[in-house]
Design a protein around this motif. Structure first.
Motif, PDB file in Angstrom:
ATOM      1  N   ARG A  92     -19.770  31.299 -13.478  1.00 42.80           N
ATOM      2  CA  ARG A  92     -19.906  32.728 -12.628  1.00 42.80           C
ATOM      3  C   ARG A  92     -19.776  32.347 -11.266  1.00 42.80           C
ATOM      4  O   ARG A  92     -19.277  33.154 -10.626  1.00 42.80           O
ATOM      5  CB  ARG A  92     -20.685  33.513 -13.154  1.00 42.80           C
ATOM      6  N   ARG A  93     -20.425  31.622 -10.962  1.00 44.84           N
ATOM      7  CA  ARG A  93     -20.431  31.208  -9.278  1.00 44.84           C
ATOM      8  C   ARG A  93     -19.175  30.440  -8.891  1.00 44.84           C
ATOM      9  O   ARG A  93     -18.651  30.901  -7.838  1.00 44.84           O
ATOM     10  CB  ARG A  93     -21.547  30.012  -9.157  1.00 44.84           C
ATOM     11  N   ALA A  94     -18.434  29.710  -9.890  1.00 42.21           N
ATOM     12  CA  ALA A  94     -17.160  29.332  -9.387  1.00 42.21           C
ATOM     13  C   ALA A  94     -16.173  30.304  -9.381  1.00 42.21           C
ATOM     14  O   ALA A  94     -15.180  30.332  -8.685  1.00 42.21           O
ATOM     15  CB  ALA A  94     -16.757  28.331 -10.520  1.00 42.21           C
ATOM     16  N   LEU A  95     -16.230  31.298 -10.034  1.00 45.35           N
ATOM     17  CA  LEU A  95     -15.321  32.541 -10.191  1.00 45.35           C
ATOM     18  C   LEU A  95     -15.327  33.338  -9.124  1.00 45.35           C
ATOM     19  O   LEU A  95     -14.714  34.242  -8.694  1.00 45.35           O
ATOM     20  CB  LEU A  95     -15.563  33.513 -11.431  1.00 45.35           C
ATOM     21  N   GLU A  96     -16.722  33.600  -8.344  1.00 48.53           N
ATOM     22  CA  GLU A  96     -16.727  34.165  -6.990  1.00 48.53           C
ATOM     23  C   GLU A  96     -15.754  33.748  -6.120  1.00 48.53           C
ATOM     24  O   GLU A  96     -15.949  32.682  -5.705  1.00 48.53           O
ATOM     25  CB  GLU A  96     -18.352  34.067  -6.771  1.00 48.53           C
ATOM     26  N   GLY A  97     -15.184  34.851  -5.472  1.00 47.94           N
ATOM     27  CA  GLY A  97     -14.397  34.170  -4.454  1.00 47.94           C
ATOM     28  C   GLY A  97     -12.898  34.282  -5.053  1.00 47.94           C
ATOM     29  O   GLY A  97     -11.848  34.147  -4.117  1.00 47.94           O
ATOM     30  N   VAL A  98     -12.753  34.251  -6.103  1.00 44.69           N
ATOM     31  CA  VAL A  98     -11.229  34.455  -6.616  1.00 44.69           C
ATOM     32  C   VAL A  98     -10.819  35.960  -6.428  1.00 44.69           C
ATOM     33  O   VAL A  98     -11.571  36.763  -7.012  1.00 44.69           O
ATOM     34  CB  VAL A  98     -11.224  34.102  -8.104  1.00 44.69           C
ATOM     35  N   LYS A 132     -12.930  24.701 -14.036  1.00 41.54           N
ATOM     36  CA  LYS A 132     -12.384  23.889 -15.105  1.00 41.54           C
ATOM     37  C   LYS A 132     -13.456  22.996 -15.521  1.00 41.54           C
ATOM     38  O   LYS A 132     -14.085  22.782 -16.776  1.00 41.54           O
ATOM     39  CB  LYS A 132     -11.352  23.070 -14.586  1.00 41.54           C
ATOM     40  N   ALA A 133     -14.333  22.672 -14.358  1.00 43.44           N
ATOM     41  CA  ALA A 133     -15.533  21.601 -14.714  1.00 43.44           C
ATOM     42  C   ALA A 133     -16.750  22.370 -15.623  1.00 43.44           C
ATOM     43  O   ALA A 133     -17.330  21.994 -16.347  1.00 43.44           O
ATOM     44  CB  ALA A 133     -16.045  21.263 -13.405  1.00 43.44           C
ATOM     45  N   ALA A 134     -16.874  23.655 -14.861  1.00 42.54           N
ATOM     46  CA  ALA A 134     -17.887  24.526 -15.829  1.00 42.54           C
ATOM     47  C   ALA A 134     -17.565  24.712 -17.367  1.00 42.54           C
ATOM     48  O   ALA A 134     -18.451  24.437 -18.017  1.00 42.54           O
ATOM     49  CB  ALA A 134     -18.213  25.595 -15.061  1.00 42.54           C
ATOM     50  N   LEU A 135     -16.261  25.124 -17.006  1.00 44.51           N
ATOM     51  CA  LEU A 135     -15.717  25.422 -18.528  1.00 44.51           C
ATOM     52  C   LEU A 135     -15.855  24.580 -19.703  1.00 44.51           C
ATOM     53  O   LEU A 135     -16.276  24.640 -20.900  1.00 44.51           O
ATOM     54  CB  LEU A 135     -14.247  25.913 -18.525  1.00 44.51           C
ATOM     55  N   ALA A 136     -15.785  23.090 -19.184  1.00 48.27           N
ATOM     56  CA  ALA A 136     -15.696  21.766 -19.993  1.00 48.27           C
ATOM     57  C   ALA A 136     -17.013  21.927 -20.613  1.00 48.27           C
ATOM     58  O   ALA A 136     -17.129  21.350 -21.811  1.00 48.27           O
ATOM     59  CB  ALA A 136     -15.386  20.746 -19.131  1.00 48.27           C
ATOM     60  N   ARG A 137     -18.040  22.435 -20.153  1.00 49.85           N
ATOM     61  CA  ARG A 137     -19.346  22.289 -20.651  1.00 49.85           C
ATOM     62  C   ARG A 137     -19.875  23.222 -21.811  1.00 49.85           C
ATOM     63  O   ARG A 137     -20.754  23.285 -22.505  1.00 49.85           O
ATOM     64  CB  ARG A 137     -20.599  22.243 -19.481  1.00 49.85           C
ATOM     65  N   LEU A 138     -18.773  24.178 -21.941  1.00 51.21           N
ATOM     66  CA  LEU A 138     -19.085  25.304 -22.883  1.00 51.21           C
ATOM     67  C   LEU A 138     -18.321  25.200 -24.134  1.00 51.21           C
ATOM     68  O   LEU A 138     -17.202  25.051 -24.034  1.00 51.21           O
ATOM     69  CB  LEU A 138     -18.943  26.685 -22.376  1.00 51.21           C
ATOM     70  N   THR A 139     -19.133  24.873 -25.493  1.00 47.06           N
ATOM     71  CA  THR A 139     -18.614  24.451 -26.604  1.00 47.06           C
ATOM     72  C   THR A 139     -18.120  25.832 -27.508  1.00 47.06           C
ATOM     73  O   THR A 139     -18.739  26.179 -28.200  1.00 47.06           O
ATOM     74  CB  THR A 139     -19.429  23.580 -27.422  1.00 47.06           C
ATOM     75  N   SER A 140     -16.788  26.133 -26.986  1.00 44.71           N
ATOM     76  CA  SER A 140     -16.152  27.156 -27.648  1.00 44.71           C
ATOM     77  C   SER A 140     -14.370  26.881 -27.755  1.00 44.71           C
ATOM     78  O   SER A 140     -14.080  26.639 -26.747  1.00 44.71           O
ATOM     79  CB  SER A 140     -16.416  28.399 -26.955  1.00 44.71           C
ATOM     80  N   ALA A 141     -14.038  27.290 -28.704  1.00 44.77           N
ATOM     81  CA  ALA A 141     -12.693  26.795 -29.219  1.00 44.77           C
ATOM     82  C   ALA A 141     -11.747  27.668 -28.254  1.00 44.77           C
ATOM     83  O   ALA A 141     -10.901  27.001 -27.469  1.00 44.77           O
ATOM     84  CB  ALA A 141     -12.046  26.866 -30.530  1.00 44.77           C
ATOM     85  N   ARG A 142     -12.059  28.928 -28.026  1.00 41.73           N
ATOM     86  CA  ARG A 142     -11.277  29.916 -27.203  1.00 41.73           C
ATOM     87  C   ARG A 142     -11.482  29.492 -25.744  1.00 41.73           C
ATOM     88  O   ARG A 142     -10.404  29.399 -25.065  1.00 41.73           O
ATOM     89  CB  ARG A 142     -11.798  31.239 -27.383  1.00 41.73           C
ATOM     90  N   LEU A 143     -12.661  29.083 -25.186  1.00 36.96           N
ATOM     91  CA  LEU A 143     -12.882  28.455 -23.855  1.00 36.96           C
ATOM     92  C   LEU A 143     -12.117  27.466 -23.516  1.00 36.96           C
ATOM     93  O   LEU A 143     -11.605  27.244 -22.362  1.00 36.96           O
ATOM     94  CB  LEU A 143     -14.553  28.614 -23.736  1.00 36.96           C
ATOM     95  N   GLN A 144     -12.139  26.431 -24.690  1.00 34.50           N
ATOM     96  CA  GLN A 144     -11.328  25.146 -24.218  1.00 34.50           C
ATOM     97  C   GLN A 144      -9.916  25.393 -24.185  1.00 34.50           C
ATOM     98  O   GLN A 144      -9.297  24.785 -23.345  1.00 34.50           O
ATOM     99  CB  GLN A 144     -11.732  24.161 -25.269  1.00 34.50           C
ATOM    100  N   VAL A 307     -13.773  37.734 -18.220  1.00 35.09           N
ATOM    101  CA  VAL A 307     -14.398  38.763 -19.077  1.00 35.09           C
ATOM    102  C   VAL A 307     -15.431  38.409 -20.140  1.00 35.09           C
ATOM    103  O   VAL A 307     -16.768  38.973 -20.269  1.00 35.09           O
ATOM    104  CB  VAL A 307     -13.427  39.417 -20.034  1.00 35.09           C
ATOM    105  N   LEU A 308     -14.873  36.906 -20.555  1.00 38.80           N
ATOM    106  CA  LEU A 308     -15.877  36.394 -21.682  1.00 38.80           C
ATOM    107  C   LEU A 308     -17.440  35.854 -20.990  1.00 38.80           C
ATOM    108  O   LEU A 308     -18.452  36.276 -21.692  1.00 38.80           O
ATOM    109  CB  LEU A 308     -15.490  35.230 -22.452  1.00 38.80           C
ATOM    110  N   ALA A 309     -16.987  35.440 -19.777  1.00 40.60           N
ATOM    111  CA  ALA A 309     -18.569  34.872 -19.241  1.00 40.60           C
ATOM    112  C   ALA A 309     -19.466  36.204 -18.752  1.00 40.60           C
ATOM    113  O   ALA A 309     -20.725  36.133 -18.780  1.00 40.60           O
ATOM    114  CB  ALA A 309     -18.017  34.046 -17.841  1.00 40.60           C
ATOM    115  N   SER A 310     -18.618  37.215 -18.496  1.00 38.53           N
ATOM    116  CA  SER A 310     -19.497  38.579 -18.239  1.00 38.53           C
ATOM    117  C   SER A 310     -20.171  39.365 -19.203  1.00 38.53           C
ATOM    118  O   SER A 310     -21.215  39.748 -19.103  1.00 38.53           O
ATOM    119  CB  SER A 310     -18.399  39.637 -17.185  1.00 38.53           C
TER     120      SER A 310
END
Length: 388
Positions: A92-98, A132-144, A307-310
């Motif tokens: 969420r921090r990485a998404l700030e500023g997009v 991408k770096a933060a997403l890689a740590r979340l184990t979910s098929a959809r997020l990957q 959306v999913l992170a929020s």
């Protein structure tokens, strides 16, 4: 030209919500605007950080999926975000500023984007590696899957950063948009424009040595432009390549091919600077438009990640539990235990003294198909109905 695809959807793939239902449930807009109590379901659960995410959440809300596989994939992703608090908050921090990549891209493809729009697009794409770096740590098929769709666009980002100055003017009208070193002709013209006095002084010194006339002067006025002035006493020292321009009482004014060329360059420099900058910026804009498909794919993926992170953020903060959905052909059971109303709960937090009491509900398509709800006015009948 900015439309690169046509999407098809079947209404039967979604729960059809008519306009009256959407209004009565206050999904996106309040029933009575201006009443000072305008908390809708959308506002109650919107913790998105990007404009694209906000639009996608609204779209999901107004066209809910009825595909159990799709629903569970989304819930798996939300659950992954709930379980890994640190990775989710980094995401969420990485998404700030997009910023609004979709709208910025449409301005680029329609050739209405200004230099600041292009830099804003670049700054938004610069957030992608961290996401991408933060997403890689979340184990979910959809997020990957979404992580694979995110394109870092390193080549395009580098080109933008090497072409446009860090703080460009709003328009191209006066130049000053393109960096030094991008175009040799542009750099020469800028040097010419900035260093005209120094160049004239050097020319004056050179001509004095060449002619032996110590009092020779190179001057400028708005009528005659640049000229070389020699006193009458030194006229015999004027070289043959000097062209007479004007005769004065005590002096003669001359021009040379070099001086004419320099004058034309200086007078046209600013105009040419703007012209070259417009061309270079148009080329950059075309290069970005050429990558529209990659950018749009990244934008769509970012919207869903947001959306999913929020939703994970909201779920954890409000202690929501994961609902379970049965597949097609089930008994039509709807069971809610200690259900809470997300909108009224938020109104409680903003100053209302009424406390919402969690409640249960059970119905099915056979033995409990109809519930008869009775009670006094203001007893919560419609609240119970809308909550369900």
């Amino acid at each position: 030209e900015h439309v690169d695809r046509i999407g098809f959807y079947d209404r039967q793939e979604y729960l059809v919500l008519d306009a009256v239902t959407v209004r009565n449930l206050e999904l996106a807009e309040p029933l009575f605007a201006g009443a000072g109590n305008e908390v809708t379901l959308f506002r109650a659960i919107d913790a998105t950080l990007t404009p694209m995410g906000k639009r996608l959440l609204r779209s999901w809300m107004l066209r809910p999926s009825i595909n159990v596989g799709e629903i569970n994939q989304r819930l798996d992703a939300v659950e992954a975000g709930v379980k890994d608090f640190v990775a989710r908050e980094e995401l969420r921090r990485a998404l700030e500023g997009v910023l609004d990549i979709e709208r910025l891209l449409s301005r680029v493809t329609l050739e209405t984007a200004n230099p600041r729009d292009v830099l804003a697009l670049c700054a938004s794409l610069n957030r992608t590696p961290g996401i991408k770096a933060a997403l890689a740590r979340l184990t979910s098929a959809r997020l990957q899957e979404l992580n694979l769709l995110l394109d870092e666009m390193a080549d395009l980002r580098e080109r933008i950063e090497k072409t446009v100055v860090p703080e460009p003017p709003l328009t191209l009208a006066d130049g000053g948009v393109i960096r030094e070193g991008v175009d040799p002709e542009l750099d020469d013209l800028r040097n010419l424009s900035r260093n005209s006095k120094q160049y004239i002084a050097q020319m004056e010194e050179r001509e004095r040595k060449r002619t032996g006339v110590g009092s020779l002067k190179v001057k400028f006025n708005s009528v005659f432009g640049y000229y070389i002035e020699i006193s009458k006493a030194n006229l015999h020292l004027a070289p043959p390549d000097y062209e007479r321009k004007q005769t004065l009482v005590n002096a003669e004014r001359f021009s040379t091919p070099e001086l004419k060329e320099y004058e034309a360059k200086v007078l046209d420099a600013q105009e040419k600077i703007v012209e070259i900058e417009r061309r270079l910026f148009a080329e950059l804009r075309s290069a970005i438009a050429g990558e529209a498909r990659r950018i749009r794919q990244t934008s769509l993926a970012l919207a869903e990640v947001d959306v999913l992170a929020s939703l994970a953020f909201i779920a954890q903060n409000r202690a929501y539990c994961r609902p379970q959905f049965a597949g097609a052909g089930d008994s039509g059971e709807l069971e809610i235990i200690e259900g809470r109303h997300p909108v009224l709960e938020q109104q409680e937090l903003t100053g209302s003294n009424d406390r919402f009491v969690p409640n249960d509900l059970y119905c099915n398509s056979t033995t409990h198909a109809i519930l008869l709800i009775t009670g006094p006015n203001m007893g919560g009948k419609s609240t119970y109905l809308r909550q369900t």
